[in-house]
Write a protein that holds these residues in place. Sequence first.
Motif, mmCIF file in Angstrom:
data_model
loop_
_atom_site.group_PDB
_atom_site.id
_atom_site.type_symbol
_atom_site.label_atom_id
_atom_site.label_comp_id
_atom_site.label_asym_id
_atom_site.label_seq_id
_atom_site.Cartn_x
_atom_site.Cartn_y
_atom_site.Cartn_z
ATOM 1 N N ILE A 25 -8.846 0.432 6.127
ATOM 2 C CA ILE A 25 -7.743 -0.528 5.989
ATOM 3 C C ILE A 25 -6.458 0.088 6.530
ATOM 4 C CG2 ILE A 25 -6.283 -1.737 4.327
ATOM 5 C CD1 ILE A 25 -8.756 -2.090 2.561
ATOM 6 N N LYS A 26 -6.198 1.310 6.160
ATOM 7 C CA LYS A 26 -5.001 2.012 6.652
ATOM 8 C C LYS A 26 -5.009 2.082 8.177
ATOM 9 C CE LYS A 26 -2.971 6.668 6.667
ATOM 10 N NZ LYS A 26 -1.551 6.272 6.669
ATOM 11 N N THR A 27 -6.134 2.457 8.734
ATOM 12 C CA THR A 27 -6.235 2.584 10.193
ATOM 13 C C THR A 27 -6.024 1.241 10.870
ATOM 14 O OG1 THR A 27 -7.745 4.463 10.011
ATOM 15 C CG2 THR A 27 -7.742 3.260 12.099
ATOM 16 N N ALA A 28 -6.654 0.208 10.335
ATOM 17 C CA ALA A 28 -6.559 -1.112 10.956
ATOM 18 C C ALA A 28 -5.136 -1.655 10.928
ATOM 19 C CB ALA A 28 -7.511 -2.082 10.258
ATOM 20 N N ILE A 29 -4.451 -1.502 9.791
ATOM 21 C CA ILE A 29 -3.095 -2.039 9.685
ATOM 22 C C ILE A 29 -2.124 -1.243 10.554
ATOM 23 C CG2 ILE A 29 -1.166 -2.397 8.088
ATOM 24 C CD1 ILE A 29 -3.164 -3.122 5.944
ATOM 25 N N GLU A 30 -2.389 0.029 10.727
ATOM 26 C CA GLU A 30 -1.493 0.875 11.523
ATOM 27 C C GLU A 30 -1.848 0.897 13.004
ATOM 28 O OE1 GLU A 30 -0.243 4.132 8.089
ATOM 29 O OE2 GLU A 30 -1.680 4.690 9.650
ATOM 30 N N THR A 31 -2.876 0.147 13.383
ATOM 31 C CA THR A 31 -3.295 0.123 14.787
ATOM 32 C C THR A 31 -2.858 -1.166 15.458
ATOM 33 O OG1 THR A 31 -5.228 1.503 14.305
ATOM 34 C CG2 THR A 31 -5.269 0.235 16.358
ATOM 35 N N VAL A 32 -2.194 -1.044 16.579
ATOM 36 C CA VAL A 32 -1.761 -2.205 17.357
ATOM 37 C C VAL A 32 -2.868 -2.569 18.357
ATOM 38 C CG1 VAL A 32 -0.040 -3.070 18.990
ATOM 39 C CG2 VAL A 32 0.651 -1.565 17.107
ATOM 40 N N PHE A 33 -3.069 -3.846 18.551
ATOM 41 C CA PHE A 33 -4.139 -4.320 19.432
ATOM 42 C C PHE A 33 -3.991 -3.746 20.843
ATOM 43 C CE2 PHE A 33 -5.613 -7.481 22.579
ATOM 44 C CZ PHE A 33 -6.959 -7.533 22.247
ATOM 45 N N PRO A 41 -3.094 -5.224 -9.503
ATOM 46 C CA PRO A 41 -3.613 -4.077 -8.738
ATOM 47 C C PRO A 41 -3.321 -2.751 -9.437
ATOM 48 C CG PRO A 41 -2.503 -5.631 -7.278
ATOM 49 C CD PRO A 41 -2.223 -6.087 -8.673
ATOM 50 N N THR A 42 -4.311 -1.884 -9.416
ATOM 51 C CA THR A 42 -4.176 -0.553 -10.014
ATOM 52 C C THR A 42 -3.662 0.424 -8.961
ATOM 53 O OG1 THR A 42 -6.420 0.080 -9.399
ATOM 54 C CG2 THR A 42 -6.143 -1.063 -11.507
ATOM 55 N N ASP A 43 -3.392 1.651 -9.378
ATOM 56 C CA ASP A 43 -2.977 2.689 -8.432
ATOM 57 C C ASP A 43 -4.037 2.907 -7.365
ATOM 58 O OD1 ASP A 43 -0.614 3.032 -9.785
ATOM 59 O OD2 ASP A 43 -1.304 4.771 -10.941
ATOM 60 N N ALA A 44 -5.291 2.794 -7.772
ATOM 61 C CA ALA A 44 -6.378 2.964 -6.797
ATOM 62 C C ALA A 44 -6.385 1.822 -5.790
ATOM 63 C CB ALA A 44 -7.721 3.036 -7.522
ATOM 64 N N ASP A 45 -6.083 0.600 -6.263
ATOM 65 C CA ASP A 45 -6.015 -0.545 -5.352
ATOM 66 C C ASP A 45 -4.886 -0.371 -4.340
ATOM 67 O OD1 ASP A 45 -8.074 -1.848 -6.687
ATOM 68 O OD2 ASP A 45 -6.696 -2.892 -8.039
ATOM 69 N N ILE A 46 -3.794 0.210 -4.803
ATOM 70 C CA ILE A 46 -2.611 0.344 -3.962
ATOM 71 C C ILE A 46 -2.803 1.417 -2.892
ATOM 72 C CG2 ILE A 46 -0.160 0.994 -4.040
ATOM 73 C CD1 ILE A 46 -0.041 -0.324 -6.787
ATOM 74 N N THR A 47 -3.758 2.278 -3.087
ATOM 75 C CA THR A 47 -4.088 3.271 -2.064
ATOM 76 C C THR A 47 -5.117 2.664 -1.115
ATOM 77 O OG1 THR A 47 -3.716 5.066 -3.648
ATOM 78 C CG2 THR A 47 -4.940 5.590 -1.627
ATOM 79 N N ALA A 48 -4.692 2.378 0.095
ATOM 80 C CA ALA A 48 -5.583 1.717 1.050
ATOM 81 C C ALA A 48 -6.726 2.631 1.455
ATOM 82 C CB ALA A 48 -4.797 1.302 2.286
ATOM 83 N N GLU A 49 -7.917 2.024 1.548
ATOM 84 C CA GLU A 49 -9.052 2.769 2.083
ATOM 85 C C GLU A 49 -8.758 3.172 3.529
ATOM 86 O OE1 GLU A 49 -12.877 0.753 1.224
ATOM 87 O OE2 GLU A 49 -11.658 -0.558 -0.039
ATOM 88 N N TYR A 85 0.853 -1.190 0.000
ATOM 89 C CA TYR A 85 0.000 0.000 0.000
ATOM 90 C C TYR A 85 0.889 1.240 0.000
ATOM 91 C CZ TYR A 85 -4.165 -2.791 1.063
ATOM 92 O OH TYR A 85 -5.201 -3.686 1.010
ATOM 93 N N SER A 86 0.500 2.197 -0.797
ATOM 94 C CA SER A 86 1.313 3.411 -0.933
ATOM 95 C C SER A 86 1.163 4.357 0.245
ATOM 96 C CB SER A 86 0.932 4.137 -2.221
ATOM 97 O OG SER A 86 -0.446 4.499 -2.203
ATOM 98 N N ASN A 87 0.092 4.190 1.023
ATOM 99 C CA ASN A 87 -0.191 5.144 2.092
ATOM 100 C C ASN A 87 -0.258 4.510 3.465
ATOM 101 O OD1 ASN A 87 -2.513 3.740 1.314
ATOM 102 N ND2 ASN A 87 -3.880 5.369 2.038
ATOM 103 N N VAL A 88 0.315 3.325 3.626
ATOM 104 C CA VAL A 88 0.291 2.634 4.918
ATOM 105 C C VAL A 88 1.697 2.588 5.493
ATOM 106 C CG1 VAL A 88 -0.045 0.392 6.043
ATOM 107 C CG2 VAL A 88 -1.742 1.237 4.415
ATOM 108 N N ASP A 89 1.808 2.914 6.758
ATOM 109 C CA ASP A 89 3.085 2.818 7.464
ATOM 110 C C ASP A 89 3.230 1.400 8.003
ATOM 111 O OD1 ASP A 89 5.347 2.986 8.974
ATOM 112 O OD2 ASP A 89 4.661 4.627 10.256
#
Length: 1000
Positions: free
Chosen positions: A604-612, A593-601, A352-356
Amino acid sequence: MSTKKFTRIWTAIIAVVAVLAIVATVVLTGPLYTVMNMYFGKGDVVVRTNPEAANLDAEYYKAEHADAESLLAASQELAEKVEAEGIVLLKNDNQTLPLSASENKVSMFGRTSVDPIYTGAGSAATESSPVDYKTAMEANGFSINTDLYNFYANHEISTKSIKVSMQTGMGPMDVEYTGRGFISAMGAAMFTGDIIAEVPLEDYPESLESTYAQYGDAAIVVIGRVGGEGCDLPRDMSEFATTAADKNKTYLELDSREMDMLSYVKAQKDSGKIKKIVVVLNTANALEVDFLNDPAYGIDAAMWVSCIGDQGANAVAKALNGTVNPSGRTVDTYVKDLTKDPTFVNFDDIYYSNVDGTIGGYESGSFIEYEEGIYVGYRYYETAAAEAMDGNYAGFDYDSAVVYPFGYGLSYTTFDKTFEGTPTYNDGTYTFNVTVTNTGDVAGKDVVEIYAETPYTKGGIEKSKVVLAGFAKTSELAPGASETVTISFADEDLASYDYKNNKCYVLDAGTYGFYLSDNSHSWAEIDQADAGKYFSNELSGEVFGESNKRDSDMTAAVNQFDEVSAELTDTKTEGKALNFSRSDFAGTFPTAPTDADITAEDYIKTAIETVFDENTDTKTGNVEGSLVYTADMPVTGASNGLQLINVRGLSYDDPAWEQLLDELNMDDVANMLANAGYNTAEILNIGKPATLDYDGPMGWSTWVSASGSDAICIGFPAEELLAATWNVDIARELGEMVGEQGLYNGFNGWYAPAMNTHRNAFAGRNYEYYSEDGLLGGKIAAAEISGTMKYGVYTYIKHFAVNDKEDGRNGIATWLNEQALREIYLRPYEIAVKEAKADVNYYNENNQLVSNTINATTAIMSAYNRIGTVWAGGQYGLQTQILRNEWGFRGAVESDYFGGNAYMDPDLGLRAGNDLMLNTFADGNLSDKSSATGVAAMRRAAHNVLYMVANSNAMQGIVSGSTVSYKMAGWQKALLAGDIVAALIVVLGITLIVRKRKNA
């Protein structure tokens, strides 16, 4: 020396010695405690038997072999037998094979002939001494062209040592290799340099040509490819190719050196020096094999042998000379162009282009889309063929796409098979009696395959043209002999998962047709009017919803992954993956995957960047209303007088378990759960011994074991080769041998079998996994697991689930619809959980030895990947709802290797149903050991682990009233001795300083 200087020197010595002793003691008995036990051994267990029970025989598992020598010999014999049963004869023009007794002078071409592919890299690597091709061929009556063999063996590619640095789980490591550029260390692997490592044609000396006539009965050309853990096979050879012509190829195509070699061999055949050309494919991954039928190479016969393990070379030699008649069948579809497979464009490393991704650790931030849905392997190619025949898929031609179908294999004899009487359907069960007759002049075995065609409505539930519904293998039939085999399965096994509408399994109304087949494509040639090959009946249909579960389920199977499925749509939508649909194969064929696919919703971005956070997570946290929340603190530390041995053989739900669990000390439990790398820790107050759990899928891998060379461990052929036998009896035999080895070695748990799906031919660990088909994989696994549990070895079937790719596997977000998840990727696990059985012997309350049959699958390893945004081990819907509540699994789930990465949170896993963390450093911990929810989760996990251990060979020698303790390990004694020496040095130093000052 002055007093001041003397004091300074000895003070420094005392300080250094004291610090070293303290640090060594703290580190070795703290974070490295598990590692020290792994590599140097834990202290011997001491079991003291209650005198009143001294006359009870606590040897619950009886070894079949009397000593190590006979066990090793039997293991080697079985390894060869498995390989012999799984070899697939792909081509045999003009009865080229077997080579007769007079055709014994052969030339072996290809550098793999001197450097065989015995295994892959990673967890399945073994430490035994394999038999090479030359040794095997000569032992089986062949005379080998030694000039050619020595040319390969002494070539610079085979002898030049190359040193590279690679990143491992333990940090950078220098690795030295010769030959093909594929290296592995500490569970990691990588391709580097020349990865095919075939000898260039220009290096062949002219002098070799004079040897071929003498060794020209046949040219045996060996072609190999290798794979391993942590590294997928290259789909782009530009980095590795040695010539410009090969840069646009993939690793699973022939490179120009191999093509030149085959042309060279053909030239020797054309000149009359060589009579026959036979190709041996020594690879687990499905190559593009259309070259086998290319007239330019003049290949007469070919066989696939997979990764051959320690003894497989003997079986290959015997298959070549006819001592063995090949009876294996393909476990994958072999196609002409892998880049045109529906999975190819969605097997890349995409982030993902916008996920840390650094927040989750490792490769968090990567993702993969399974747009192909259920159309994996033959399910796509057979369905595409049917749609093309009906005029719905222009441009697709089966014969141009597929070289060898799934389930395909030849023999040195011929068979006829037909339904014996009319198949029956009674009480929801189909039964097929099939008579097989050997119509040739050589003894051999045949495989019977039944494929089902279920009613399909365009735009309805996605369905393959045919699916494997059942199979059986005959015994060895003499020429003219016949055997009738019976294949049965339930109608519910033919149900499709409707995640969109009914949100459960559905058996559609309509005609159900069954083809008596030789392979997955036989349907295209079978006349439905032939009652000996085709059977059909009408079903009125059934919906297996909440109030009407399938008979094999504990509770109804209903949607658990709506959020994940929602990311795949039926119409092209920006930023979403598109479902591949039979209703429009051409219009919905998977795309990258397209450029739009690579940009996480955002979610999705919040969930992947959030630790339990157990205090805020609404699904599995300490939040009222969560799936696991409780305000009732469980009882701990009770004195009920029960021990683990008292619940052996009892039902998981027996009331005695609650009394035992009440006795637990939660600090002991937390240590056991959080630090379970290759072991489960002892809990002495309930008489639970420590266990030893080891890799890997091709046999016990003792690279992390103190047992080392003393253990009886050999490399069996690849799991994929075992599946290619299509023989559940031999799978059980292999399981029993692994189990008995475990009993002899003192091993309790096996990190195997590996059961992921061959979604794509380039997956690095396909050699560890059975097949592209879940029914075949599940049936073979169930038999193998039942075999290991005969000797009390529990099997961590892995990697649960959809861990079908190695590059980027740590934290990769996997997106697929729930139909594909259940029908393709969970299917082998489901069968293994439901069908593997074991008898557990135990003493009842009257000290009578009794037996109870349990489900033999009592251990599972979860996967590194995420399903959607949540780590597979933290997916409650998977680890608890599907696995336990639907399928009835009883036992423990352990994570894959845990290196502290945040997305694999131990507390999240614990609440979701992942009980153990595979942490090799004794520094693991749980964040919440005090709340009622946290303690209840620990208690539940302890129950799962203890059930697994109680019904294993870890209880060998223990009866009611026994006490368990441990002697000091050798390394602990050495550490203690070192501490004593250090203390003496400190005392001596202080004494000398005091004396020096007094005398000053």
